[in-house]
Design an enzyme around this catalytic site. Structure first.
Site, PDB file in Angstrom:
ATOM      1  N   HIS A   8       0.801  -1.236  -0.074  1.00 22.53           N
ATOM      2  CA  HIS A   8      -0.141   0.013  -0.126  1.00 22.53           C
ATOM      3  C   HIS A   8       0.791   1.369   0.059  1.00 22.53           C
ATOM      4  O   HIS A   8       2.034   1.267   0.260  1.00 22.53           O
ATOM      5  CB  HIS A   8      -0.785  -0.046   1.149  1.00 22.53           C
ATOM      6  CG  HIS A   8      -0.163  -0.059   2.513  1.00 22.53           C
ATOM      7  ND1 HIS A   8       0.354   1.031   3.043  1.00 22.53           N
ATOM      8  CD2 HIS A   8       0.086  -0.930   3.370  1.00 22.53           C
ATOM      9  CE1 HIS A   8       1.025   0.852   4.497  1.00 22.53           C
ATOM     10  NE2 HIS A   8       0.960  -0.541   4.368  1.00 22.53           N
ATOM     11  N   GLU A  81      -2.061  -7.307   6.907  1.00 19.92           N
ATOM     12  CA  GLU A  81      -0.717  -7.436   7.780  1.00 19.92           C
ATOM     13  C   GLU A  81      -0.872  -8.443   8.883  1.00 19.92           C
ATOM     14  O   GLU A  81      -1.829  -8.644   9.327  1.00 19.92           O
ATOM     15  CB  GLU A  81      -0.538  -5.908   8.099  1.00 19.92           C
ATOM     16  CG  GLU A  81       0.985  -5.673   8.837  1.00 19.92           C
ATOM     17  CD  GLU A  81       2.007  -6.045   8.043  1.00 19.92           C
ATOM     18  OE1 GLU A  81       2.401  -7.278   7.991  1.00 19.92           O
ATOM     19  OE2 GLU A  81       2.736  -5.147   7.327  1.00 19.92           O
TER      20      GLU A  81
END
Length: 218
Positions: A8, A81
């Site tokens: 990201h 994550e």
């Protein structure tokens, strides 16, 4: 088949080295710029399918590419994550002072260390590596002979790089994990092979690789 893996864009927490993990932090202005630059870079490389983590920093980055190609996003929480438990929301220096023993295990990449729970239960590195590799393998097997774009997080990229190169999970990291850079893997139905890593030529300024390479980027 080719798989494009992208971390990201930048967030304010990346900038100040504050642990994100599963906390849903948005892109900052630089992250939004990086996402647009990524979309422009991939304008001539239309993927067949776009997958993204459900966390907004990944979704917003993915959307910048999806908008150009007028494609839908497939949301997959397995691309999140690593969950760091009580570490999440703390600056790295706060983790080192408040939890020195756990911090040392994190830096040493102890694969079985489980940090104290916070709002969520932490994953061990072994559990996280298995989740990450399994998530991308499952996606690849669902789309044979297609070009995939997967928007995810630094830790997931760390796991896939190691899987593709045979680098041990507990080895010190010596490769970059850059915001909005393009990483390419080949999947032959049995194993991943590294084609290209950390291509940030589409960014005017390199994205952050803000975490010491002894452990994954969050």
């Amino acid at each position: 088949m080719e798989i494009l893996l992208v971390r990201h864009g930048e967030t304010d927490w990346n900038r100040v080295r504050r642990m994100q993990g599963h906390i849903d932090i948005p892109l900052n202005k630089e992250g939004e710029r990086q996402a647009k630059a990524l979309g422009a870079a991939l304008a001539s490389e239309k993927p067949d399918v776009i997958y993204t983590s459900d966390l907004q920093r990944a979704r917003a980055t993915a959307q910048a590419v999806a908008d150009i190609h007028r494609m839908p996003l497939i949301i997959d929480a397995q691309l999140r994550e690593r969950c760091y438990g009580i570490f999440e929301g703390l600056l790295y220096e706060e983790i080192s002072t408040q939890f020195p023993n756990e911090f040392a295990l994190w830096q040493a990449r102890d694969v079985h260390a489980r940090f104290p729970s916070g709002d969520r239960d932490a994953e061990t590195l072994h559990e996280f590596h298995h989740r990450s590799v399994n998530a991308v393998t499952t996606i690849a097997n669902q789309h044979p002979a297609q070009r995939l774009l997967i928007l995810t997080h630094g830790g997931v990229l760390d796991c896939l790089y190691r899987e593709a190169t045979g680098m041990p999970v507990d080895a010190k990291r010596d490769f970059g994990i850059i915001n909005a850079a393009i990483n390419r893997l080949q999947w032959d139905g049995k194993k991943f092979t590294l084609l290209q890593w950390a291509d940030a030529t589409h960014l005017e300024n390199d994205g952050l690789d803000e975490i010491d390479r002894t452990h994954p980027a969050a």
